[in-house]
Write an enzyme that holds these catalytic residues in place. Structure first.
Site, PDB file in Angstrom:
ATOM      1  CG  ASP A  94     -14.854  32.222   9.448  1.00 57.89           C
ATOM      2  OD1 ASP A  94     -15.689  32.409  10.343  1.00 57.89           O
ATOM      3  OD2 ASP A  94     -15.065  32.521   8.262  1.00 57.89           O
ATOM      4  CB  VAL A  95     -15.407  30.588  15.392  1.00 56.79           C
ATOM      5  CG1 VAL A  95     -14.441  29.416  15.470  1.00 56.79           C
ATOM      6  CG2 VAL A  95     -14.774  31.828  15.995  1.00 56.79           C
ATOM      7  CD  GLU A  96     -19.036  33.041   9.775  1.00 56.81           C
ATOM      8  OE1 GLU A  96     -20.075  33.587   9.374  1.00 56.81           O
ATOM      9  OE2 GLU A  96     -17.894  33.285   9.328  1.00 56.81           O
ATOM     10  CD1 TRP A  97     -24.442  31.738  16.283  1.00 57.89           C
ATOM     11  CD2 TRP A  97     -23.591  29.692  16.551  1.00 57.89           C
ATOM     12  NE1 TRP A  97     -24.225  31.542  17.628  1.00 57.89           N
ATOM     13  CE2 TRP A  97     -23.710  30.299  17.822  1.00 57.89           C
ATOM     14  CE3 TRP A  97     -23.077  28.391  16.467  1.00 57.89           C
ATOM     15  CZ2 TRP A  97     -23.332  29.658  18.999  1.00 57.89           C
ATOM     16  CZ3 TRP A  97     -22.702  27.741  17.640  1.00 57.89           C
ATOM     17  CH2 TRP A  97     -22.836  28.370  18.889  1.00 57.89           C
ATOM     18  CD1 TRP A 127     -20.176  25.861  14.598  1.00 54.61           C
ATOM     19  CD2 TRP A 127     -18.787  25.245  16.217  1.00 54.61           C
ATOM     20  NE1 TRP A 127     -19.339  26.922  14.851  1.00 54.61           N
ATOM     21  CE2 TRP A 127     -18.485  26.582  15.841  1.00 54.61           C
ATOM     22  CE3 TRP A 127     -18.032  24.641  17.233  1.00 54.61           C
ATOM     23  CZ2 TRP A 127     -17.454  27.312  16.442  1.00 54.61           C
ATOM     24  CZ3 TRP A 127     -17.011  25.369  17.822  1.00 54.61           C
ATOM     25  CH2 TRP A 127     -16.741  26.688  17.433  1.00 54.61           C
TER      26      TRP A 127
END
Length: 264
Positions: free
Chosen positions: A147-150, A120
């Site tokens: 792949d989206v995550e924090w 990000w």
């Protein structure tokens, strides 16, 4: 070990947005597809109260450099019907095991896809170009995966943009890869990230959902999904150590139809 070979399946007419397996509707004949029963274990099994992962017939794995020793033919015979392989991260990281895993999976006849771990702190355009530079556009590949995550434990990027920015960056990445590879990527995400960023608003996208303590219907509500990551502590013959376990949402026939539609 039971092996299912499918000759005729249902296939959804091609479109720019992908429908879930349950909506595959247009019939045509496709090449045979072999589905192997999953002979998987779990080092830390969850006590499922709802629908259990083993009720789904098509299982697979996802992996990266941390799964350094893989006997792909053995893994395939023991239920690895698909594999999602980490390729890139951010705008400058290439998983050192990607090429080896990719070529070995292909040699063993395992349908496979490459995934990108999103940062990000790097523009989506830069990350898309990095993925394209490292993941070949070759016949037989499954669609790419975002792949989206924090990145809570990242040493360089713990930024959490607002939901509108998150969704805009995702769409940029998806659009660029979709144009290059000729098919829309699948989106992988987690429960918290889904809720924090209102990903249910991304209508028409195809999802791979992580839920290791409950069926996706319990943790994501009515969200539509094609793949469910149900364990991060799986044990698979042919793979040294633990590996993530996944299922496909539909039947063997739906799986064959999905492959026919989504393979490049």
């Amino acid at each position: 070990m039971r092996i299912v070979v499918l000759f005729t399946v249902l296939l959804l007419a091609a479109c720019s947005r992908q429908a879930p397996p349950s909506e595959l509707a247009q019939a045509r004949e496709v090449a045979p597809v072999t589905v192997f029963d999953a002979n998987f274990g779990d080092a830390d099994p969850y006590d499922w109260t709802g629908r259990r992962p083993e009720s789904y017939p098509v299982h697979g794995i996802d992996l990266s450099r941390w799964q350094s020793q893989v006997d792909w033919p053995t893994a395939r015979r023991n239920g690895v019907n698909f594999a999602f392989i980490k390729a890139t991260e951010g705008g400058d990281i290439l998983d050192p095991a990607f090429e080896r895993h990719r070529q070995s999976a292909a040699a063993a006849g395992v349908p496979h896809a490459a995934y990108h771990f999103f940062y990000w702190c790097t523009p989506a355009e830069v990350q898309a170009r990095w993925f394209i530079a490292n993941v070949p556009r070759e016949p037989g590949h499954l669609p790419p995966i975002l792949d989206v995550e924090w990145n809570a434990h990242s040493p360089t990027c713990t930024r959490r943009p607002p939901p509108s920015t998150v969704r805009a960056e995702m769409r940029t990445f998806l659009d660029i890869l979709g144009r290059h590879y000729g098919q829309r990527p699948v989106i992988y995400t987690t429960v918290n990230f889904w809720k924090d960023n209102d990903l249910n608003d991304l209508q028409g996208e195809e999802f791979w959902l992580r839920s290791t303590a409950g069926h996706p219907s319990e943790t994501y509500g009515p969200a539509r999904w094609s793949f469910w990551q149900y364990s991060g502590t799986g044990l698979v013959p042919g793979i040294a150590g633990r590996v993530d376990l996944n299922v496909f949402a539909g039947s063997e026939a739906s799986w064959a139809a999905w492959l026919a539609q989504r393979r490049q």
